[in-house]
Write a protein that holds these residues in place. Structure first.
Motif, PDB file in Angstrom:
ATOM      1  N   TYR A   6       0.852  -1.189   0.000  1.00 19.06           N
ATOM      2  CA  TYR A   6       0.000   0.000   0.000  1.00 19.06           C
ATOM      3  C   TYR A   6       0.890   1.242   0.000  1.00 19.06           C
ATOM      4  O   TYR A   6       1.789   1.357   0.845  1.00 19.06           O
ATOM      5  CB  TYR A   6      -0.906  -0.005   1.237  1.00 19.06           C
ATOM      6  CG  TYR A   6      -1.786   1.210   1.356  1.00 19.06           C
ATOM      7  CD1 TYR A   6      -2.850   1.412   0.483  1.00 19.06           C
ATOM      8  CD2 TYR A   6      -1.561   2.159   2.343  1.00 19.06           C
ATOM      9  CE1 TYR A   6      -3.664   2.523   0.587  1.00 19.06           C
ATOM     10  CE2 TYR A   6      -2.374   3.275   2.460  1.00 19.06           C
ATOM     11  CZ  TYR A   6      -3.417   3.449   1.584  1.00 19.06           C
ATOM     12  OH  TYR A   6      -4.219   4.558   1.688  1.00 19.06           O
ATOM     13  N   ALA A   7       0.651   2.135  -0.937  1.00 20.91           N
ATOM     14  CA  ALA A   7       1.380   3.413  -0.997  1.00 20.91           C
ATOM     15  C   ALA A   7       0.573   4.433  -0.201  1.00 20.91           C
ATOM     16  O   ALA A   7      -0.498   4.858  -0.629  1.00 20.91           O
ATOM     17  CB  ALA A   7       1.548   3.861  -2.440  1.00 20.91           C
ATOM     18  N   TYR A  32      -2.031   5.200   9.574  1.00 21.45           N
ATOM     19  CA  TYR A  32      -1.425   4.609   8.375  1.00 21.45           C
ATOM     20  C   TYR A  32      -1.677   3.104   8.334  1.00 21.45           C
ATOM     21  O   TYR A  32      -2.016   2.547   7.291  1.00 21.45           O
ATOM     22  CB  TYR A  32       0.080   4.863   8.341  1.00 21.45           C
ATOM     23  CG  TYR A  32       0.515   6.293   8.152  1.00 21.45           C
ATOM     24  CD1 TYR A  32      -0.360   7.310   7.796  1.00 21.45           C
ATOM     25  CD2 TYR A  32       1.843   6.635   8.330  1.00 21.45           C
ATOM     26  CE1 TYR A  32       0.070   8.621   7.625  1.00 21.45           C
ATOM     27  CE2 TYR A  32       2.297   7.938   8.155  1.00 21.45           C
ATOM     28  CZ  TYR A  32       1.405   8.931   7.799  1.00 21.45           C
ATOM     29  OH  TYR A  32       1.842  10.208   7.633  1.00 21.45           O
ATOM     30  N   LEU A  33      -1.492   2.435   9.478  1.00 25.65           N
ATOM     31  CA  LEU A  33      -1.741   0.992   9.540  1.00 25.65           C
ATOM     32  C   LEU A  33      -3.197   0.680   9.208  1.00 25.65           C
ATOM     33  O   LEU A  33      -3.495  -0.282   8.498  1.00 25.65           O
ATOM     34  CB  LEU A  33      -1.381   0.441  10.918  1.00 25.65           C
ATOM     35  CG  LEU A  33       0.063   0.602  11.381  1.00 25.65           C
ATOM     36  CD1 LEU A  33       0.231   0.023  12.777  1.00 25.65           C
ATOM     37  CD2 LEU A  33       1.049  -0.008  10.405  1.00 25.65           C
ATOM     38  N   GLU A  40       6.343  12.310  -1.497  1.00 22.45           N
ATOM     39  CA  GLU A  40       6.222  10.911  -1.913  1.00 22.45           C
ATOM     40  C   GLU A  40       5.547  10.079  -0.817  1.00 22.45           C
ATOM     41  O   GLU A  40       5.784  10.297   0.358  1.00 22.45           O
ATOM     42  CB  GLU A  40       7.604  10.300  -2.206  1.00 22.45           C
ATOM     43  CG  GLU A  40       8.383  10.995  -3.285  1.00 22.45           C
ATOM     44  CD  GLU A  40       9.097  12.234  -2.768  1.00 22.45           C
ATOM     45  OE1 GLU A  40       9.279  13.168  -3.559  1.00 22.45           O
ATOM     46  OE2 GLU A  40       9.444  12.287  -1.579  1.00 22.45           O
ATOM     47  N   PRO A  41       4.756   9.104  -1.235  1.00 18.95           N
ATOM     48  CA  PRO A  41       4.140   8.218  -0.227  1.00 18.95           C
ATOM     49  C   PRO A  41       5.166   7.288   0.405  1.00 18.95           C
ATOM     50  O   PRO A  41       6.258   7.090  -0.121  1.00 18.95           O
ATOM     51  CB  PRO A  41       3.115   7.428  -1.034  1.00 18.95           C
ATOM     52  CG  PRO A  41       3.614   7.459  -2.435  1.00 18.95           C
ATOM     53  CD  PRO A  41       4.368   8.754  -2.587  1.00 18.95           C
ATOM     54  N   VAL A  42       4.801   6.733   1.534  1.00 18.21           N
ATOM     55  CA  VAL A  42       5.604   5.714   2.194  1.00 18.21           C
ATOM     56  C   VAL A  42       4.961   4.363   1.859  1.00 18.21           C
ATOM     57  O   VAL A  42       3.753   4.278   1.630  1.00 18.21           O
ATOM     58  CB  VAL A  42       5.674   5.976   3.718  1.00 18.21           C
ATOM     59  CG1 VAL A  42       4.340   5.776   4.400  1.00 18.21           C
ATOM     60  CG2 VAL A  42       6.743   5.155   4.373  1.00 18.21           C
ATOM     61  N   THR A  43       5.765   3.309   1.798  1.00 17.34           N
ATOM     62  CA  THR A  43       5.268   1.970   1.477  1.00 17.34           C
ATOM     63  C   THR A  43       4.899   1.241   2.762  1.00 17.34           C
ATOM     64  O   THR A  43       5.676   1.240   3.720  1.00 17.34           O
ATOM     65  CB  THR A  43       6.343   1.161   0.722  1.00 17.34           C
ATOM     66  OG1 THR A  43       6.626   1.830  -0.506  1.00 17.34           O
ATOM     67  CG2 THR A  43       5.880  -0.260   0.440  1.00 17.34           C
ATOM     68  N   LYS A  82       7.868   1.573   5.368  1.00 19.64           N
ATOM     69  CA  LYS A  82       9.248   1.745   4.926  1.00 19.64           C
ATOM     70  C   LYS A  82       9.332   2.453   3.583  1.00 19.64           C
ATOM     71  O   LYS A  82       8.331   2.670   2.906  1.00 19.64           O
ATOM     72  CB  LYS A  82       9.922   0.389   4.822  1.00 19.64           C
ATOM     73  CG  LYS A  82       9.286  -0.571   3.823  1.00 19.64           C
ATOM     74  CD  LYS A  82       9.951  -1.923   3.935  1.00 19.64           C
ATOM     75  CE  LYS A  82       9.348  -2.958   3.032  1.00 19.64           C
ATOM     76  NZ  LYS A  82       9.998  -4.249   3.227  1.00 19.64           N
ATOM     77  N   ASP A  83      10.554   2.779   3.239  1.00 20.12           N
ATOM     78  CA  ASP A  83      10.913   3.232   1.903  1.00 20.12           C
ATOM     79  C   ASP A  83      11.802   2.157   1.304  1.00 20.12           C
ATOM     80  O   ASP A  83      12.601   1.543   2.005  1.00 20.12           O
ATOM     81  CB  ASP A  83      11.704   4.545   1.948  1.00 20.12           C
ATOM     82  CG  ASP A  83      10.835   5.743   2.278  1.00 20.12           C
ATOM     83  OD1 ASP A  83       9.674   5.782   1.818  1.00 20.12           O
ATOM     84  OD2 ASP A  83      11.314   6.646   2.985  1.00 20.12           O
TER      85      ASP A  83
END
Length: 147
Positions: free
Chosen positions: A6-7, A29-30, A72-75, A95-96
């Protein structure tokens, strides 16, 4: 083993007074990643019962390093580490991943989720269709949190 990817976009309001993403925002986010996994992707795979209700029974989260706001999004990688009769454990890494494959992990976490029958107001069992979907993302390896 498959992982759901998920981005997750970062929002300016996610930052705290110290200039990095606030610790409590990581739970949001989770949640976004879990909803995308358990509601959207599961429904597309024919296991849409999760959208009828679920509750979080437990969160465990380890903060590894600060995450600073950027465009930028985080992964967020999500996978399943346990499937019980009426609960499951979802693990995550926020993470990135650089082009060369180098990873920067900000958070490892896990959530115990209980499918819930909203109409009856009580937990319910995991259906065979849900179990089959979850099994595709099963990995014994938890996400770096103390078990």
């Amino acid at each position: 083993m498959a992982r759901h990817i998920y981005a997750c976009p970062l929002r300016w309001s996610d930052m705290d007074a110290f200039g990095h993403v606030n610790n409590v925002v990581f739970l949001r986010y989770l949640e976004e990643a879990r909803i995308d996994f358990m509601f959207t992707q599961a429904a597309e795979a024919g296991a849409g019962e999760f959208a009828g209700g679920s509750v979080v029974a437990r969160h465990e989260i380890d903060y590894k390093r600060p995450l600073v706001h950027r465009p930028e999004p985080v992964t967020i990688e999500t996978w399943v580490t346990r499937i019980g009769g009426a609960s499951l454990t979802v693990s995550y890494e926020i993470k990135d991943v650089a082009e060369d494959g180098t990873e920067t992990v900000y958070v490892t976490a896990s959530t115990v989720v209980v499918p819930y029958n909203l109409a009856e107001g009580r937990p319910r069992r995991i259906s065979p269709v849900e179990r089959e979907f979850l099994s595709r993302f099963m990995d014994e390896q938890p996400a770096g949190c103390a078990a």
